[in-house]
Design a protein around this motif. Structure first.
Motif, PDB file in Angstrom:
ATOM      1  N   ALA A 206      14.363  31.749 -12.674  1.00 51.02           N
ATOM      2  CA  ALA A 206      13.981  31.654 -11.274  1.00 51.02           C
ATOM      3  C   ALA A 206      13.871  33.039 -10.641  1.00 51.02           C
ATOM      4  O   ALA A 206      12.939  33.330  -9.884  1.00 51.02           O
ATOM      5  N   VAL A 207      14.819  33.920 -10.966  1.00 53.84           N
ATOM      6  CA  VAL A 207      14.784  35.284 -10.434  1.00 53.84           C
ATOM      7  C   VAL A 207      13.578  36.045 -10.978  1.00 53.84           C
ATOM      8  O   VAL A 207      12.838  36.700 -10.231  1.00 53.84           O
ATOM      9  N   TYR A 208      13.351  35.970 -12.289  1.00 51.32           N
ATOM     10  CA  TYR A 208      12.210  36.656 -12.894  1.00 51.32           C
ATOM     11  C   TYR A 208      10.897  36.141 -12.311  1.00 51.32           C
ATOM     12  O   TYR A 208       9.972  36.913 -12.034  1.00 51.32           O
ATOM     13  N   SER A 209      10.797  34.821 -12.151  1.00 52.09           N
ATOM     14  CA  SER A 209       9.558  34.234 -11.640  1.00 52.09           C
ATOM     15  C   SER A 209       9.285  34.663 -10.206  1.00 52.09           C
ATOM     16  O   SER A 209       8.132  34.736  -9.783  1.00 52.09           O
ATOM     17  N   ALA A 210      10.352  34.956  -9.467  1.00 53.21           N
ATOM     18  CA  ALA A 210      10.195  35.437  -8.096  1.00 53.21           C
ATOM     19  C   ALA A 210       9.840  36.912  -8.042  1.00 53.21           C
ATOM     20  O   ALA A 210       9.678  37.474  -6.955  1.00 53.21           O
ATOM     21  N   GLY A 211       9.708  37.549  -9.207  1.00 55.52           N
ATOM     22  CA  GLY A 211       9.325  38.953  -9.252  1.00 55.52           C
ATOM     23  C   GLY A 211      10.491  39.904  -9.340  1.00 55.52           C
ATOM     24  O   GLY A 211      10.319  41.122  -9.220  1.00 55.52           O
ATOM     25  N   THR A 223      22.731  44.721 -12.947  1.00 56.26           N
ATOM     26  CA  THR A 223      22.621  44.556 -11.502  1.00 56.26           C
ATOM     27  C   THR A 223      21.537  43.521 -11.221  1.00 56.26           C
ATOM     28  O   THR A 223      20.851  43.060 -12.119  1.00 56.26           O
ATOM     29  N   VAL A 224      21.371  43.157  -9.952  1.00 56.99           N
ATOM     30  CA  VAL A 224      20.350  42.185  -9.584  1.00 56.99           C
ATOM     31  C   VAL A 224      19.479  42.727  -8.466  1.00 56.99           C
ATOM     32  O   VAL A 224      19.913  43.547  -7.657  1.00 56.99           O
ATOM     33  N   ASN A 225      18.252  42.264  -8.443  1.00 57.44           N
ATOM     34  CA  ASN A 225      17.342  42.532  -7.347  1.00 57.44           C
ATOM     35  C   ASN A 225      17.634  41.481  -6.288  1.00 57.44           C
ATOM     36  O   ASN A 225      17.344  40.305  -6.470  1.00 57.44           O
ATOM     37  N   ARG A 230      17.744  36.061  -4.285  1.00 58.22           N
ATOM     38  CA  ARG A 230      17.925  35.092  -3.197  1.00 58.22           C
ATOM     39  C   ARG A 230      16.829  34.028  -3.226  1.00 58.22           C
ATOM     40  O   ARG A 230      17.099  32.832  -3.083  1.00 58.22           O
ATOM     41  N   GLU A 231      15.591  34.439  -3.461  1.00 55.39           N
ATOM     42  CA  GLU A 231      14.486  33.487  -3.503  1.00 55.39           C
ATOM     43  C   GLU A 231      14.626  32.534  -4.687  1.00 55.39           C
ATOM     44  O   GLU A 231      14.404  31.332  -4.567  1.00 55.39           O
ATOM     45  N   GLY A 232      15.013  33.076  -5.848  1.00 47.14           N
ATOM     46  CA  GLY A 232      15.162  32.236  -7.027  1.00 47.14           C
ATOM     47  C   GLY A 232      16.305  31.251  -6.903  1.00 47.14           C
ATOM     48  O   GLY A 232      16.162  30.064  -7.233  1.00 47.14           O
ATOM     49  N   THR A 404      25.421  29.656   1.409  1.00 51.90           N
ATOM     50  CA  THR A 404      23.989  29.930   1.412  1.00 51.90           C
ATOM     51  C   THR A 404      23.582  30.737   0.184  1.00 51.90           C
ATOM     52  O   THR A 404      24.424  31.344  -0.501  1.00 51.90           O
ATOM     53  N   SER A 405      22.281  30.771  -0.057  1.00 51.48           N
ATOM     54  CA  SER A 405      21.770  31.574  -1.169  1.00 51.48           C
ATOM     55  C   SER A 405      21.983  33.059  -0.917  1.00 51.48           C
ATOM     56  O   SER A 405      22.255  33.824  -1.850  1.00 51.48           O
ATOM     57  N   ALA A 406      21.870  33.477   0.332  1.00 50.12           N
ATOM     58  CA  ALA A 406      22.117  34.886   0.659  1.00 50.12           C
ATOM     59  C   ALA A 406      23.560  35.263   0.357  1.00 50.12           C
ATOM     60  O   ALA A 406      23.847  36.326  -0.202  1.00 50.12           O
TER      61      ALA A 406
END
Length: 425
Positions: A206-211, A223-225, A230-232, A404-406
């Protein structure tokens, strides 16, 4: 990540397997010498019994180098734990290990598996991305055995009745899961959402697909973008919150999610290609009703995580020469063909994806090849298992509605930072 999956039991090894291997240079009458002798191969549970017959072919041709197969639990996490216990023991019993691609760096960094000579294996004939999963610190520590990429399975009979194509974007997937699935008494979408390695894979996709990315290369800190993470994560959490991902999917691993789809209870399923083969088998309630496309993303096709398994030689191996010879056998083209046709597992040999006979038998092969070539690896980290546990815990809480996702992303960044000493900076 599951790699030992297939369809059918009571499998026979064709003569062509050994004929092709012997023709490649191995002699059937080779006996124990130097580093040669009996072996023990450890793998996750072989649910369909395809691997045993392949090894019987080896044992008949190499009586002095017989292989004993040890099947560990079906769960990747339990298999990981039992392998590590053996590798840490003095004189462990496992000579050869069928390991998830994400474990190569961890096992190599710990000194549990031996480096291998590249020139001994025809790596140039493999799909390029899979070779990188077998390296650490610039050296080859394993040989790819099977590869994998996630696919979106769908009920093509249902979508045909509605006159709509399979989804290419998250918005299309959500709309169809919310509107079409209920009309046919189906749940909308599921993946592998129980807190285990499968959830890490689904979250990473999901994270990769969100760019975005989950960064970390060998000694570098993971680390994470945050924006893409958050979008994924929100895509998955929103599905449960809005009901187009059923809450019971939070208990699904590969088998449970495959069974739900095979029983005709799901419109869409993210799973590995084995699920397509099993659900399409004669007698399945959805046989002839299944299609497969790349995973969707926010604005078009998404990105799969590169799955599969590698064969590695334990530093405790009593007969390392025989272990290397067995790896050459299992990754030879004739045996790799059997891995696909008898085991429904994606081979690492590139030529097999363009074989007309195989494409007729496995129509998803072109889609799978494209997905593998575009797939993103999980981060190479000496403490990948700890990274994965953090991702599982955070994403599970978000999908269960605990914050929340955030907030989930902030927690994810904070807990990954705690692992900085293990990962390196």
């Amino acid at each position: 990540m599951r790699w030992i999956r297939a369809a059918g039991r009571g499998l026979l090894v064709l003569v062509v397997v050994m004929t092709g291997y012997i023709a490649s240079g191995a002699r059937a009458d080779d006996g124990p010498a130097g580093g040669r002798g009996p072996l023990t191969l450890a793998t996750a549970g072989d649910l369909t019994g395809y691997l045993g017959p392949l090894l019987e072919g080896w044992n008949r041709a190499h009586p002095g180098e017989r292989v004993t197969l040890v099947e560990l639990p079906d769960s990747a996490d339990e298999t990981h734990a039992q392998m590590i216990t053996d590798l840490r023991a003095d004189g462990g019993r496992f000579d050869l290990l069928n390991i998830d691609v994400s474990w190569t760096s961890e096992f190599a960094a710990a000194g549990w598996i031996r480096p291998l000579p590249r020139e001994s294996f025809p790596l140039e004939t493999f799909l390029p991305p899979v070779v990188d999963t077998a390296t650490y610190d610039g050296r080859l520590y394993a040989v790819p055995y099977v590869t994998n990429a996630g696919l979106l399975l769908y009920r093509k009979d249902v979508l045909a009745r509605e006159g709509v194509p399979p989804p290419r974007t998250w918005a299309e997937l959500e709309r169809l899961a919310k509107t079409v699935a209920p009309k046919y008494g189906l749940d909308g979408y599921a993946g592998q959402f129980l807190p285990y390695e499968g959830l890490t894979v689904n979250a990473a996709e999901a994270v990769y697909s969100a760019g975005g990315t989950i960064l970390g290369d060998e000694g570098e800190r993971v680390t994470v973008n945050s924006t893409a993470a958050r979008e994924g994560i929100e895509f998955l959490a929103r599905g449960v919150r809005e009901g187009w991902i059923p809450r019971r999917a939070l208990t699904f691993k590969e088998e449970e999610s495959k069974q739900a789809f095979q029983d005709g209870r799901l419109l869409f399923l993210r799973n590995w290609p084995y699920a397509y083969a099993v659900a399409s088998a004669p007698g399945s309630p959805v046989a002839g009703k299944i299609g497969a496309v790349p995973l969707p993303g926010p604005d078009g096709p998404g990105t799969s995580v590169l799955g599969g398994s590698n064969l590695a030689v334990s530093t405790h191996a009593r007969h390392p020469d025989s272990a290397a010879r067995l790896i050459a056998y299992l990754t030879s083209e004739p045996v790799q063909r059997q891995v696909l046709t008898r085991g429904a597992l994606p081979p690492v040999r590139a030529a097999l994806y363009e074989d007309p006979e195989l494409v007729r038998a496995f129509p998803y092969l072109p889609t799978l090849r494209a997905s593998v070539l575009a797939a993103a690896p999980r981060p190479k980290s000496p403490c990948y298992d700890q990274v994965s546990l953090v991702v599982q815990a955070v994403v599970r809480d978000a999908m269960a509605g605990h914050g929340t996702s955030a907030a989930a992303v902030r927690r994810l960044a904070r807990e990954l930072d705690v692992l900085a000493d293990c990962q390196g900076r």
